[in-house]
Design an enzyme around this catalytic site. Structure first.
Site, PDB file in Angstrom:
ATOM      1  N   GLN A 168      24.440  39.427  38.234  1.00 43.40           N
ATOM      2  CA  GLN A 168      25.392  40.027  37.294  1.00 43.40           C
ATOM      3  C   GLN A 168      25.083  39.471  35.917  1.00 43.40           C
ATOM      4  O   GLN A 168      25.124  38.253  35.708  1.00 43.40           O
ATOM      5  CB  GLN A 168      26.832  39.682  37.690  1.00 43.40           C
ATOM      6  CG  GLN A 168      27.840  40.327  36.762  1.00 43.40           C
ATOM      7  CD  GLN A 168      29.278  40.101  37.200  1.00 43.40           C
ATOM      8  OE1 GLN A 168      29.798  39.000  37.095  1.00 43.40           O
ATOM      9  NE2 GLN A 168      29.921  41.142  37.679  1.00 43.40           N
TER      10      GLN A 168
ATOM     11  N   TYR B 239      35.341  42.091  28.999  1.00 44.56           N
ATOM     12  CA  TYR B 239      34.251  41.289  28.461  1.00 44.56           C
ATOM     13  C   TYR B 239      33.651  42.068  27.275  1.00 44.56           C
ATOM     14  O   TYR B 239      34.199  43.077  26.862  1.00 44.56           O
ATOM     15  CB  TYR B 239      33.193  41.013  29.545  1.00 44.56           C
ATOM     16  CG  TYR B 239      33.601  39.956  30.563  1.00 44.56           C
ATOM     17  CD1 TYR B 239      34.922  39.581  30.755  1.00 44.56           C
ATOM     18  CD2 TYR B 239      32.637  39.321  31.334  1.00 44.56           C
ATOM     19  CE1 TYR B 239      35.276  38.609  31.690  1.00 44.56           C
ATOM     20  CE2 TYR B 239      32.980  38.341  32.266  1.00 44.56           C
ATOM     21  CZ  TYR B 239      34.309  37.998  32.438  1.00 44.56           C
ATOM     22  OH  TYR B 239      34.654  37.038  33.351  1.00 44.56           O
TER      23      TYR B 239
ATOM     24  N   ARG C  49      36.769  38.879  48.099  1.00 43.18           N
ATOM     25  CA  ARG C  49      37.546  37.822  48.747  1.00 43.18           C
ATOM     26  C   ARG C  49      37.323  37.728  50.254  1.00 43.18           C
ATOM     27  O   ARG C  49      37.270  36.628  50.806  1.00 43.18           O
ATOM     28  CB  ARG C  49      39.039  38.026  48.446  1.00 43.18           C
ATOM     29  CG  ARG C  49      39.391  37.697  47.018  1.00 43.18           C
ATOM     30  CD  ARG C  49      40.737  38.253  46.641  1.00 43.18           C
ATOM     31  NE  ARG C  49      40.719  39.710  46.599  1.00 43.18           N
ATOM     32  CZ  ARG C  49      41.745  40.474  46.268  1.00 43.18           C
ATOM     33  NH1 ARG C  49      42.903  39.910  45.990  1.00 43.18           N
ATOM     34  NH2 ARG C  49      41.633  41.785  46.226  1.00 43.18           N
TER      35      ARG C  49
HETATM   36  C1  LIG Z   1      37.278  33.764  43.023  1.00 43.05           C
HETATM   37  C2  LIG Z   1      36.865  35.054  42.390  1.00 43.05           C
HETATM   38  C3  LIG Z   1      35.935  35.043  41.347  1.00 43.05           C
HETATM   39  C4  LIG Z   1      35.528  36.244  40.754  1.00 43.05           C
HETATM   40  N1  LIG Z   1      34.544  36.234  39.784  1.00 43.05           N
HETATM   41  C5  LIG Z   1      34.081  37.402  39.279  1.00 43.05           C
HETATM   42  C6  LIG Z   1      33.003  37.412  38.361  1.00 43.05           C
HETATM   43  O1  LIG Z   1      32.444  36.388  37.992  1.00 43.05           O
HETATM   44  N2  LIG Z   1      32.592  38.609  37.883  1.00 43.05           N
HETATM   45  C7  LIG Z   1      33.195  39.781  38.263  1.00 43.05           C
HETATM   46  O2  LIG Z   1      32.798  40.851  37.810  1.00 43.05           O
HETATM   47  N3  LIG Z   1      34.199  39.798  39.156  1.00 43.05           N
HETATM   48  C8  LIG Z   1      34.651  38.658  39.676  1.00 43.05           C
HETATM   49  N4  LIG Z   1      35.644  38.673  40.617  1.00 43.05           N
HETATM   50  C9  LIG Z   1      36.221  39.962  41.026  1.00 43.05           C
HETATM   51  C10 LIG Z   1      35.547  40.491  42.297  1.00 43.05           C
HETATM   52  O3  LIG Z   1      34.207  40.825  42.069  1.00 43.05           O
HETATM   53  C11 LIG Z   1      36.270  41.755  42.807  1.00 43.05           C
HETATM   54  O4  LIG Z   1      36.226  42.705  41.770  1.00 43.05           O
HETATM   55  C12 LIG Z   1      37.721  41.500  43.210  1.00 43.05           C
HETATM   56  O5  LIG Z   1      37.846  40.296  43.924  1.00 43.05           O
HETATM   57  C13 LIG Z   1      38.259  42.662  44.059  1.00 43.05           C
HETATM   58  O6  LIG Z   1      37.498  42.822  45.236  1.00 43.05           O
HETATM   59  P1  LIG Z   1      38.037  42.281  46.677  1.00 43.05           P
HETATM   60  O7  LIG Z   1      39.338  42.951  46.935  1.00 43.05           O
HETATM   61  O8  LIG Z   1      36.964  42.681  47.635  1.00 43.05           O
HETATM   62  O9  LIG Z   1      38.201  40.803  46.562  1.00 43.05           O
HETATM   63  C14 LIG Z   1      36.075  37.477  41.198  1.00 43.05           C
HETATM   64  C15 LIG Z   1      36.997  37.477  42.251  1.00 43.05           C
HETATM   65  C16 LIG Z   1      37.390  36.285  42.839  1.00 43.05           C
HETATM   66  C17 LIG Z   1      38.371  36.331  43.978  1.00 43.05           C
END
Ligand SMILES: Cc1cc2nc3c(=O)[nH]c(=O)nc-3n(C[C@H](O)[C@H](O)[C@H](O)COP(=O)(O)O)c2cc1C
Length: 405
Positions: free
Chosen positions: A101, A171, A350
């Protein structure tokens, strides 16, 4: 009528081939104290790779030191290359692909810990860093666009199979798209066509760099469908932006996201708002400030499986390019639903942080469809990104596991 895709069949993403249609979404690892690859970071990605994903995404490799959300994040530079190569080799050895990314955090960048100026469409106060982001000049914008192209070239040299350009979460590129943040009156402000210039130029610069390098890697983008904030990016405007990105031909797929790290982070996650844990990650006086305003900043939204699907359907209906469904995907039924709705890939954050081997278990479960994720969307993992990112329910990724590389 053609049968829906099977999420477990091999698939092409632009020029590359993935063993299935499941991508580990970027979840910032907080495993790089010296802003360099560590065994911890390798383990963090090796676990889901060994656990069956088609591709894992290394979160947030900034295109410049000032583009980081905090000063320990890796930014692309020669010194980081040997570690990044070690990381890509380890993931390939598990049979998975690996995406980087790449992005610039813009107003979300932490000027204090980065020890570098933050840049935004307009002068902007960041309460986390207690610093102002500076108004980005035309030259600053050109430099950031060019830095994305350099990052893509370095990603190829480091052995990545794909780059994911960050166009979401307010961002840098996303903050230009937002009418709420972008109050410029020059060629980058005002109309959507103007506000979308940074995002489109960034993607095209990355595409050109990849074509010139002659090594076939995929180029994807993570794009907000909506900020979830009054006056922010709306679904209608985002859909138009996505249509332009499709016409421009710079992308092999778009991963559809939502929310704003600046003003409405929970719109991205849904579920419980971990105000206490989040405040606890900071020292006073910021801790007190977060405690007092936390409920407003971390506004809660109910969680349900595939919570971004309703908006994502609008994009699926109007675009013909490959799309990646994200948000609340944790089991086989939801993956099947995503495929039946015409999405090409699913991305999971997650659920795979909690259980990196979940994909293999879902696959082995086959027709039974009985495997359930243990992720409770308590979102306490969010607060751990300031120390060592992990799931507080399972303790995963196990920091004791030796990466052996
Ligand atoms: C601990 C954590 C850190 C994350 N860091 C980023 C990140 O660095 N860049 C990004 O685009 N999304 C980040 N996300 C968002 C995830 O990529 C994703 O969009 C979000 O968790 C929803 O997806 P899920 O329901 O499968 O968790 C982060 C999510 C979590 C839980």
């Amino acid at each position: 009528m053609t049968a829906p895709r099977d999420v477990f069949t091999a698939a092409t993403l632009g020029p590359i081939s993935l063993r299935n249609r499941i991508i580990k979404a970027a979840t910032f690892e907080a495993a790089t104290p010296e802003a360099l690859v560590t065994d911890d970071l390798i383990t963090y990605h090796r676990l889901p790779a060994a656990g069956g994903v088609g591709m894992t995404t290394v979160a947030y490799l900034a295109v410049s030191p000032g583009g980081r959300t905090e000063g320990k994040q890796i930014y692309w530079r020669t010194e980081a290359m040997p570690g990044l190569r070690r990381l890509t080799d380890a993931i390939h050895a598990e049979g998975a692909a690996i995406s980087a990314q790449i992005g610039h955090a813009g107003p979300v960048a932490n000027a204090r810990t980065n020890r570098a100026t933050a840049l935004a469409p307009v002068r902007f106060f960041n309460p986390m860093s207690m610093r102002f982001a500076k108004h980005a000049t035309r030259d600053d914008i050109d430099d950031i666009v060019a830095a994305h192209a350099d990052a893509a070239r370095m990603a190829i040299d480091a052995g990545f199979d794909a780059v994911e350009v960050h166009l979401g979460h307010n961002y840098f590129a996303s903050s230009f798209l937002s009418p709420l943040i972008n109050r410029r009156t020059d060629e980058f402000g005002g109309s959507l066509a103007n506000r979308a210039k940074v995002a489109r130029a960034t993607v095209l610069a990355v595409r050109r760099a990849v074509e010139k390098a002659g090594t076939p890697i995929a180029v994807t983008a993570k794009l907000n469908m909506a900020d979830g904030v009054r006056g922010g990016i709306s679904t209608e405007e985002s859909l138009q932006t996505a249509k332009w990105l499709e016409e421009d031909g710079g992308l092999d797929a778009i991963e559809l996201t939502a929310g704003s790290s600046l003003v409405n982070p929970m719109y991205l996650f849904r579920g419980d708002a971990p105000v206490k844990e989040f405040a606890g990650a900071f020292t006073p006086p910021l801790r007190w400030g977060i405690r007092m305003t936390g409920k407003k900043f971390l506004r809660e939204y109910p969680y349900h499986e595939a919570y971004l699907l309703r908006d994502a359907r609008l994009f699926r209906a109007e675009l013909s390019m490959p799309l990646i469904l994200l948000g609340g995907i944790t089991n086989r039924e939801t993956m099947d639903l995503a495929m039946a709705e015409g999405f090409d890939f699913v991305a999971m954050g997650r659920a795979l942080l909690a259980e990196p081997d979940l994909i293999n278990r879902i696959h082995a479960d086959g027709a039974q469809r009985s495997v359930r994720s243990v992720c409770t969307h308590c979102n306490q993992c969010m607060a751990t990104i300031y120390s060592h990112t992990h799931c507080v329910v399972t303790g995963s990724p196990d920091r004791q596991v030796s990466s052996g590389v």
